[in-house]
Design a protein around this motif. Structure first.
Motif, PDB file in Angstrom:
ATOM      1  N   MET A 121       2.055  10.846 -39.540  1.00 43.32           N
ATOM      2  CA  MET A 121       2.020  11.308 -40.931  1.00 43.32           C
ATOM      3  C   MET A 121       1.964  10.120 -41.887  1.00 43.32           C
ATOM      4  O   MET A 121       1.173  10.113 -42.843  1.00 43.32           O
ATOM      5  N   ALA A 122       2.793   9.115 -41.636  1.00 45.89           N
ATOM      6  CA  ALA A 122       2.830   7.950 -42.521  1.00 45.89           C
ATOM      7  C   ALA A 122       1.509   7.197 -42.516  1.00 45.89           C
ATOM      8  O   ALA A 122       0.977   6.836 -43.575  1.00 45.89           O
ATOM      9  N   ILE A 123       0.965   6.975 -41.319  1.00 42.76           N
ATOM     10  CA  ILE A 123      -0.309   6.263 -41.213  1.00 42.76           C
ATOM     11  C   ILE A 123      -1.430   7.076 -41.860  1.00 42.76           C
ATOM     12  O   ILE A 123      -2.281   6.536 -42.583  1.00 42.76           O
ATOM     13  N   GLY A 124      -1.450   8.386 -41.604  1.00 41.54           N
ATOM     14  CA  GLY A 124      -2.476   9.234 -42.194  1.00 41.54           C
ATOM     15  C   GLY A 124      -2.406   9.257 -43.711  1.00 41.54           C
ATOM     16  O   GLY A 124      -3.436   9.152 -44.395  1.00 41.54           O
ATOM     17  N   LEU A 125      -1.206   9.387 -44.259  1.00 40.84           N
ATOM     18  CA  LEU A 125      -1.044   9.401 -45.716  1.00 40.84           C
ATOM     19  C   LEU A 125      -1.520   8.092 -46.330  1.00 40.84           C
ATOM     20  O   LEU A 125      -2.250   8.090 -47.333  1.00 40.84           O
TER      21      LEU A 125
ATOM     22  N   ALA B 157      -9.365   7.040 -40.423  1.00 43.85           N
ATOM     23  CA  ALA B 157     -10.350   8.088 -40.141  1.00 43.85           C
ATOM     24  C   ALA B 157     -11.152   7.742 -38.895  1.00 43.85           C
ATOM     25  O   ALA B 157     -11.475   8.625 -38.085  1.00 43.85           O
ATOM     26  N   VAL B 158     -11.479   6.477 -38.713  1.00 37.74           N
ATOM     27  CA  VAL B 158     -12.196   6.053 -37.507  1.00 37.74           C
ATOM     28  C   VAL B 158     -11.351   6.339 -36.265  1.00 37.74           C
ATOM     29  O   VAL B 158     -11.861   6.804 -35.243  1.00 37.74           O
ATOM     30  N   ALA B 159     -10.043   6.076 -36.358  1.00 45.12           N
ATOM     31  CA  ALA B 159      -9.147   6.368 -35.237  1.00 45.12           C
ATOM     32  C   ALA B 159      -9.197   7.841 -34.867  1.00 45.12           C
ATOM     33  O   ALA B 159      -9.252   8.199 -33.685  1.00 45.12           O
ATOM     34  N   ALA B 160      -9.192   8.713 -35.884  1.00 49.74           N
ATOM     35  CA  ALA B 160      -9.267  10.157 -35.610  1.00 49.74           C
ATOM     36  C   ALA B 160     -10.601  10.527 -34.970  1.00 49.74           C
ATOM     37  O   ALA B 160     -10.653  11.359 -34.047  1.00 49.74           O
ATOM     38  N   LEU B 161     -11.679   9.904 -35.425  1.00 53.24           N
ATOM     39  CA  LEU B 161     -13.006  10.204 -34.869  1.00 53.24           C
ATOM     40  C   LEU B 161     -13.141   9.735 -33.421  1.00 53.24           C
ATOM     41  O   LEU B 161     -13.907  10.311 -32.642  1.00 53.24           O
ATOM     42  N   MET B 162     -12.406   8.700 -33.043  1.00 58.95           N
ATOM     43  CA  MET B 162     -12.530   8.137 -31.697  1.00 58.95           C
ATOM     44  C   MET B 162     -11.611   8.805 -30.677  1.00 58.95           C
ATOM     45  O   MET B 162     -11.611   8.428 -29.507  1.00 58.95           O
ATOM     46  N   GLU B 163     -10.834   9.794 -31.091  1.00 63.20           N
ATOM     47  CA  GLU B 163      -9.916  10.462 -30.162  1.00 63.20           C
ATOM     48  C   GLU B 163     -10.649  11.219 -29.056  1.00 63.20           C
ATOM     49  O   GLU B 163     -10.270  11.166 -27.891  1.00 63.20           O
ATOM     50  N   THR B 164     -11.705  11.964 -29.414  1.00 62.75           N
ATOM     51  CA  THR B 164     -12.237  12.961 -28.488  1.00 62.75           C
ATOM     52  C   THR B 164     -13.589  12.682 -27.822  1.00 62.75           C
ATOM     53  O   THR B 164     -13.839  13.230 -26.743  1.00 62.75           O
ATOM     54  N   PRO B 165     -14.509  11.878 -28.403  1.00 66.78           N
ATOM     55  CA  PRO B 165     -15.809  11.700 -27.729  1.00 66.78           C
ATOM     56  C   PRO B 165     -15.679  11.195 -26.299  1.00 66.78           C
ATOM     57  O   PRO B 165     -16.482  11.568 -25.429  1.00 66.78           O
ATOM     58  N   ALA B 166     -14.668  10.365 -26.031  1.00 71.17           N
ATOM     59  CA  ALA B 166     -14.494   9.825 -24.677  1.00 71.17           C
ATOM     60  C   ALA B 166     -14.200  10.927 -23.670  1.00 71.17           C
ATOM     61  O   ALA B 166     -14.597  10.830 -22.498  1.00 71.17           O
ATOM     62  N   ILE B 167     -13.510  11.972 -24.108  1.00 67.64           N
ATOM     63  CA  ILE B 167     -13.202  13.085 -23.205  1.00 67.64           C
ATOM     64  C   ILE B 167     -14.496  13.771 -22.775  1.00 67.64           C
ATOM     65  O   ILE B 167     -14.681  14.114 -21.604  1.00 67.64           O
ATOM     66  N   ILE B 168     -15.406  13.943 -23.714  1.00 61.89           N
ATOM     67  CA  ILE B 168     -16.700  14.568 -23.414  1.00 61.89           C
ATOM     68  C   ILE B 168     -17.474  13.709 -22.422  1.00 61.89           C
ATOM     69  O   ILE B 168     -18.045  14.214 -21.446  1.00 61.89           O
TER      70      ILE B 168
ATOM     71  N   VAL C 274      -4.190  14.781 -33.274  1.00 62.58           N
ATOM     72  CA  VAL C 274      -5.380  14.909 -34.115  1.00 62.58           C
ATOM     73  C   VAL C 274      -5.069  15.715 -35.371  1.00 62.58           C
ATOM     74  O   VAL C 274      -5.435  15.336 -36.490  1.00 62.58           O
ATOM     75  N   VAL C 275      -4.360  16.833 -35.206  1.00 59.09           N
ATOM     76  CA  VAL C 275      -4.050  17.697 -36.348  1.00 59.09           C
ATOM     77  C   VAL C 275      -3.183  16.965 -37.370  1.00 59.09           C
ATOM     78  O   VAL C 275      -3.470  16.983 -38.583  1.00 59.09           O
ATOM     79  N   VAL C 276      -2.127  16.299 -36.910  1.00 60.62           N
ATOM     80  CA  VAL C 276      -1.226  15.607 -37.836  1.00 60.62           C
ATOM     81  C   VAL C 276      -1.934  14.447 -38.518  1.00 60.62           C
ATOM     82  O   VAL C 276      -1.834  14.264 -39.743  1.00 60.62           O
ATOM     83  N   LEU C 277      -2.673  13.657 -37.754  1.00 64.15           N
ATOM     84  CA  LEU C 277      -3.338  12.489 -38.316  1.00 64.15           C
ATOM     85  C   LEU C 277      -4.396  12.885 -39.334  1.00 64.15           C
ATOM     86  O   LEU C 277      -4.421  12.371 -40.460  1.00 64.15           O
TER      87      LEU C 277
END
Length: 326
Positions: A45-49, A132-143, A178-181
């Motif tokens: 939350m702190a980092i996202g804010l 925002a880049v961190a959030a975008l990089m969470e899931t493509p690797a799983i695919i 992902v949701v919190v960030l």
């Protein structure tokens, strides 16, 4: 060298080392699981804010969009490289290699937080857009990892995987981190500096102390993982956990030579690419590849790569970023 020493002697790193040593020595020290989860939510939350507030100060431009695109490409591409290296240099089967490769294309938000503090200690500036880049990089690797696995799976596996596809998509898209960030990022973006001022006594002043508590717990987890899971890791697999972050860092540094990015942001982007997930990806792997062994992928990412990055990797990445950004 100055950056390395200041990072190693910072309270957050020393508390991490305290936790890891305590676990390796079989100390009874522990942090309640519910409390540790609360600390993780607070940090995200702190980092996202903070990131959202920084994004509100400046509009999203073409240059920023290029950094976003680079993050997505890296997250898709790095698992392919990791998978190829694992198949050549280790005895891991296809499913375990795919699961491990997913971790090394996704990101560790805690490593990112530690890097953010190290960048500040180095006197460098960074923008909120890297959150925002961190959030975008969470899931493509799983695919990417699932594609790698599906290329060699048996036909009998198709029905099982297909029946869980909806649950997997939901798990990946609505993963708590992902949701919190992303949610906190949007809230910070909408409310701006005025909104942040109202909550700064809770999210700004105590941040360093909460981070020390959380890294103490992560040190305990990493130490336990090494103590209990080292038998599942061969020398080649442990070596991968040490050299893969450096390979990822060098590849990302190459991207940074053509990106419109400053020293601090380049250091954070390199750190994101060099980190290894141990929150979002393990949750997804339990659904997508239940036959993969957590004793391998979780011990490797949390017990080997995470300590390496926090203790030695981050200073290397800051130095590397300085070389490629001038």
């Amino acid at each position: 060298m100055d950056v390395a020493i200041s990072t190693l002697l910072s309270p957050i790193i020393l508390f991490f080392l305290l936790g890891m040593v305590a676990a390796l020595l079989r100390s009874q020290m522990s942090v309640p699981e519910a409390f540790a989860k609360g600390l993780a939510i607070y940090l995200m939350m702190a980092i996202g804010l903070k990131g959202g507030v920084e994004m509100a100060k400046n509009p999203i431009t073409l240059e920023i969009g290029l950094v976003f695109l680079a993050g997505i490409i890296l997250s898709f591409m790095l698992p392919l490289i990791a998978f190829a290296l694992l198949r050549v240099t280790t005895k891991l089967d296809r499913v375990d290699a795919a699961a491990v490769s997913a971790h090394y294309g996704s990101i560790s938000i805690v490593t990112f937080v530690a890097a953010t503090e190290a960048v500040k200690l180095s006197g460098l500036d960074s923008s909120g857009h890297l959150v925002a880049v961190a959030a975008l990089m969470e899931t493509p690797a799983i695919i990417s990892a699932l594609i790698l696995f599906m290329r060699g799976r048996k036909k009998s596996d198709v029905a099982v995987a297909g029946s869980e596809r909806g649950e997997l998509v939901r798990e990946v898209a609505l993963n708590a981190s992902v949701v919190v960030l992303v949610g906190a990022l949007l809230i910070g973006w909408i409310t701006g500096e005025a909104g942040m001022a109202k909550v700064s006594p809770f999210f700004v002043d105590p941040f360093q102390g909460v981070l020390c508590l959380f890294l103490l717990d992560m040190g305990l987890s990493a130490g336990r993982g090494l103590r209990n899971g080292w038998r599942s890791l061969g020398p080649g697999t442990v070596g991968f956990g040490l050299y893969m972050p450096l390979i990822s860092a060098l590849i990302t540094a190459g991207f940074c030579t053509v990106l419109p990015i400053n020293h601090g942001d380049a250091a954070l982007l390199i750190t994101l690419a060099a980190s290894a997930s141990y929150i979002a990806v393990p949750a997804a792997m339990r659904l997508a590849l239940p036959q993969a062994k957590p004793s391998i992928y979780l011990t490797l990412s949390l017990g080997v790569t995470f300590p390496f990055n926090v203790i030695l990797g981050i200073p290397i990445y800051i130095y590397l970023a300085g070389l490629v950004t001038g």
